[in-house]
Design an enzyme around this catalytic site. Structure first.
Site, PDB file in Angstrom:
ATOM      1  N   CYS A  41     -46.675 -21.665  98.046  1.00 53.36           N
ATOM      2  CA  CYS A  41     -47.620 -22.421  97.225  1.00 53.36           C
ATOM      3  C   CYS A  41     -48.871 -21.588  97.040  1.00 53.36           C
ATOM      4  CB  CYS A  41     -47.956 -23.771  97.854  1.00 53.36           C
ATOM      5  SG  CYS A  41     -48.683 -24.904  96.639  1.00 53.36           S
ATOM      6  N   LYS A  87     -41.728 -34.496  95.892  1.00 50.84           N
ATOM      7  CA  LYS A  87     -42.990 -34.439  96.637  1.00 50.84           C
ATOM      8  C   LYS A  87     -43.998 -35.336  95.942  1.00 50.84           C
ATOM      9  CE  LYS A  87     -46.672 -31.363  98.193  1.00 50.84           C
ATOM     10  NZ  LYS A  87     -47.106 -29.970  98.390  1.00 50.84           N
ATOM     11  N   CYS A 114     -52.524 -26.083  92.922  1.00 48.35           N
ATOM     12  CA  CYS A 114     -51.273 -25.372  93.191  1.00 48.35           C
ATOM     13  C   CYS A 114     -50.842 -24.479  92.030  1.00 48.35           C
ATOM     14  CB  CYS A 114     -50.170 -26.369  93.532  1.00 48.35           C
ATOM     15  SG  CYS A 114     -50.585 -27.435  94.918  1.00 48.35           S
ATOM     16  N   LYS A 118     -40.788 -35.813 100.525  1.00 51.96           N
ATOM     17  CA  LYS A 118     -42.051 -35.701 101.253  1.00 51.96           C
ATOM     18  C   LYS A 118     -43.092 -36.603 100.623  1.00 51.96           C
ATOM     19  CE  LYS A 118     -45.692 -32.399 102.002  1.00 51.96           C
ATOM     20  NZ  LYS A 118     -46.306 -31.175 101.602  1.00 51.96           N
TER      21      LYS A 118
HETATM   22  C1  PBG Z   1     -49.105 -27.183  99.770  1.00 50.96           C
HETATM   23  C2  PBG Z   1     -48.611 -28.138 100.772  1.00 50.96           C
HETATM   24  C3  PBG Z   1     -49.189 -29.348 101.204  1.00 50.96           C
HETATM   25  C4  PBG Z   1     -48.388 -29.809 102.240  1.00 50.96           C
HETATM   26  C5  PBG Z   1     -47.345 -28.921 102.382  1.00 50.96           C
HETATM   27  N1  PBG Z   1     -47.483 -27.899 101.459  1.00 50.96           N
HETATM   28  C6  PBG Z   1     -50.438 -30.012 100.806  1.00 50.96           C
HETATM   29  C7  PBG Z   1     -50.591 -30.595  99.480  1.00 50.96           C
HETATM   30  O1  PBG Z   1     -49.678 -30.642  98.652  1.00 50.96           O
HETATM   31  O2  PBG Z   1     -51.731 -31.009  99.214  1.00 50.96           O
HETATM   32  C8  PBG Z   1     -48.640 -31.052 103.060  1.00 50.96           C
HETATM   33  C9  PBG Z   1     -48.108 -31.008 104.455  1.00 50.96           C
HETATM   34  C10 PBG Z   1     -48.636 -32.038 105.379  1.00 50.96           C
HETATM   35  O3  PBG Z   1     -49.446 -32.926 105.011  1.00 50.96           O
HETATM   36  O4  PBG Z   1     -48.261 -31.976 106.553  1.00 50.96           O
HETATM   37  N2  PBG Z   1     -49.050 -27.591  98.460  1.00 50.96           N
END
Ligand code: PBG
Length: 323
Positions: A119, A194, A129, A247
């Site tokens: 990312c 996600k 992102c 997620k």
């Molecule tokens: C990066 C990313 C995030 C998480 C994993 N990869 C943060 C987001 O999307 O803001 C979250 C992981 C967690 O909360 O444990 N984009």
């Protein structure tokens, strides 16, 4: 009383309960996340995630080594670079923090399976992102940077790359780039469904990746949608995803179940930072028993259909022998 059917017979002793249990939390399918910093202290606790530290590459190797002795073979790496810019150059730099971390871990412990989060948000000055222009996150120009990042991780020795950005078409772009660079055998674990979530709060504090303006709702999914999760995972599989992720996990157990029923690839669930921190806070206040909370939560995620789970509880589970 209707005396032929007595479900309580199978609950009468721990031995019988264990024999009849339908679900087991498989410790061999837990993945431990790590935050690796390029500068700053060697080790620094993360205030919002008690028990999890931000660590240097050297300390990471120590942690992974200690975890390996406990039986933890899977790690997920996040990088926190020294400097951020508008093109996330730290994400795909040869000597970037994740690249160095992967090389260090794989050199010392080739048997550890290293997954890297692909990312740009941790490396972008604005914390989004993707590439930002006129206040918008641009999709297609971002794909090239993501692909470069994935290739760079694979080149450093990453076993699996895990894009978490939610740009459209990123899995295809990454697959093409990996194949074009000779990494035909590197699997893609795609953060396919996600959701935009408040449960990422502690992570953004840990990784310093909170967006500097707006939010991530123009690329991450809307929590009201479930059919759309099917669309996202099917698209990612068509584009070449080897494993798909849902997620967060807890407020999305229905999505895990739904995805498990429609795909023929492994399903990963991410028990995210906010889910971890809520348990930690409740345990600290004495509101509930931590071991029982953790095992019940993980059992629920596996029962919902996850084949593997990313969880910040992994180390504690192994260290305390909670399974
Ligand atoms: C990066 C990313 C995030 C998480 C994993 N990869 C943060 C987001 O999307 O803001 C979250 C992981 C967690 O909360 O444990 N984009």
């Amino acid at each position: 009383m209707y005396n032929d059917i007595r479900p309580r017979r199978l609950r009468a002793s721990a031995a019988v309960r264990n024999l009849a249990a339908e679900t087991a939390v498989d410790g061999r399918r837990l993945i431990m996340p790590h935050f690796v910093t390029e500068t700053g202290p060697e080790r620094e606790p993360i205030a919002t995630m008690p028990g999890i530290d931000r660590v240097s590459v050297n300390e990471l190797v120590r942690d992974v080594e200690a975890d390996l002795k406990l039986g933890i073979f899977y790690v997920l790496l996040f990088g926190i670079p020294a400097a951020k810019d508008e093109s996330a150059s730290g994400a795909y730099a040869d000597d970037g923090v994740v690249q160095r971390a992967v090389r260090a871990v794989k050199k010392r412990m080739p048997e550890v399976c290293v997954v890297t989060d692909v990312c740009l948000c941790e490396y972008m000055s604005h914390g989004h992102c993707g590439i930002v222009k006129d206040g918008r996150v641009l999709n297609d120009p971002t794909l090239e940077l993501l692909a470069r990042t994935a290739v760079s991780h694979a080149g450093s020795g990453a076993d699996i790359v895990a894009p978490s950005d939610m740009m459209d078409g990123r899995v295809a772009a990454i697959r093409d780039a990996l194949d074009g660079s000779g990494f035909i055998d590197t699997p893609i674990l795609s953060y396919a469904a996600k959701y935009a979530s408040a449960f990422y709060g502690p992570f953004r504090d840990a990784a310093g990746s909170a967006p500097q303006f707006g939010d991530r709702r123009s690329y991450q999914m809307d929590c009201r949608n479930a059919i759309e999760a099917e669309k996202e995972v099917m698209l990612d599989i068509d584009e070449g995803a080897d494993i798909v992720m849902v997620k967060p996990a807890l407020a999305y157990l229905d999505i895990i179940r739904r995805v498990r029923e429609i795909v023929n690839v492994p399903v990963c669930a991410y028990n995210v930072s906010g889910e971890y921190s809520m348990v930690k806070a409740a345990a600290k206040l004495g509101y509930a028993d931590e071991r029982m909370l953790v095992t019940e939560i993980l059992t629920g995620i596996f029962r919902a259909g996850a084949d593997m789970v990313i969880s910040y509880h992994t180390r504690e589970i192994f260290r305390e022998g909670w399974l």
